[in-house]
Motif scaffolding. Structure first.
Motif, mmCIF file in Angstrom:
data_model
loop_
_atom_site.group_PDB
_atom_site.id
_atom_site.type_symbol
_atom_site.label_atom_id
_atom_site.label_comp_id
_atom_site.label_asym_id
_atom_site.label_seq_id
_atom_site.Cartn_x
_atom_site.Cartn_y
_atom_site.Cartn_z
ATOM 1 N N ARG A 170 4.525 -3.887 3.277
ATOM 2 C CA ARG A 170 3.167 -3.986 3.827
ATOM 3 C C ARG A 170 2.109 -3.713 2.763
ATOM 4 N N ARG A 171 0.908 -4.235 3.046
ATOM 5 C CA ARG A 171 -0.261 -4.052 2.172
ATOM 6 C C ARG A 171 0.119 -4.277 0.708
ATOM 7 N N TRP A 172 0.692 -5.466 0.492
ATOM 8 C CA TRP A 172 1.072 -5.957 -0.832
ATOM 9 C C TRP A 172 2.236 -5.160 -1.404
ATOM 10 N N ASN A 173 1.984 -3.942 -1.862
ATOM 11 C CA ASN A 173 3.076 -3.133 -2.419
ATOM 12 C C ASN A 173 2.947 -1.670 -2.008
ATOM 13 N N TRP A 174 2.325 -1.442 -0.863
ATOM 14 C CA TRP A 174 2.040 -0.081 -0.405
ATOM 15 C C TRP A 174 3.255 0.593 0.224
ATOM 16 N N ARG A 175 3.904 -0.074 1.180
ATOM 17 C CA ARG A 175 5.041 0.534 1.867
ATOM 18 C C ARG A 175 6.155 -0.480 2.071
#
Length: 231
Positions: A170-175
């Motif tokens: 999620r959120r590009w490379n957040w989680r």
């Protein structure tokens, strides 16, 4: 078989300075953190401190660009930091960097030393190819909360990595989701190094080359391919 990695036109329009370098590796050997992989994390923290020279991670020009990209797709970068900034913050804290397993230690060390988001996915757990897209909000993201598996959905317009089964990060490379993460049983992995302008592409290539060397060192005989930079 080479894993397919594609970036949607919508993401390219959102962040025209985006580049990624992928390393595909087969025949990997993983296991618990060792003294050698732990030492790499300690060294990465020292390299980061020299790079920042007293600045906070979010003041680095590359991290500024990531914050702007997160803001552009509606995320608050001070609350949901890109993976490199989050790791850098931990590296400079009293707690230090987490020790996960050898493969994760290796890519986390490269992320911190070069201040660049790096992720790793178990190829055998990926369904179809991987795509970087702007979410509709209907996609499934399977994660764990309170020790139990739960299904979340990204926000509409959020940048996500996904495969045929759903969102992998999620959120590009957040989680990252637990389904495709690197475990001690992983033997085939893809490692993604992601950058935005103003980071020069040769800097990303050098980081990828260093990670490839570490993978070869920790998994002798592994078949490792570094792909050319792509956007």
């Amino acid at each position: 078989m080479t894993l397919s990695l594609t970036v949607s036109d919508e993401v390219r329009a959102l962040a025209p300075g985006f580049t990624h370098v992928a390393i595909e590796a087969h025949g990997l050997v993983n296991g618990p953190t060792t003294e050698a992989s732990s030492a790499l994390l300690d060294d990465a923290a020292r390299r980061l401190a020299l790079r920042l020279d007293g600045r906070a991670p979010h003041e680095d020009p590359h991290m500024v660009a990531w914050r702007e990209a997160y803001t552009a797709f509606g995320s608050k970068p001070s609350r949901t930091r890109n993976s490199a900034e989050a790791l850098a913050k931990r590296a400079l804290s009293d707690a230090g960097l987490p020790r996960i397993n050898q493969l994760v230690d290796l890519y986390n060390a490269i992320s911190v030393a070069h201040l660049i988001p790096v992720g790793g996915e178990d190829i055998d757990r990926i369904e179809g190819g991987m795509r970087l897209v702007r979410a509709t909000g209907e996609e499934d993201f399977v994660t764990v909360a309170g020790g139990e598996e739960v299904v979340e959905h990204p926000d509409a317009g959020e940048v996500v990595w996904r495969d045929e089964a759903g969102v992998t990060c999620r959120r590009w490379n957040w989680r990252q989701g637990p389904r495709t993460r690197l475990t001690e049983g992983t033997t085939s992995g893809v490692f993604l190094l992601e950058s935005l302008a103003p980071m020069p592409v040769p800097d990303v290539e050098r980081a990828a080359a260093e990670l490839a060397e570490l993978l070869e060192k920790f998994s002798p005989g592994a078949r490792i391919t570094v792909r050319p930079p792509a956007s």
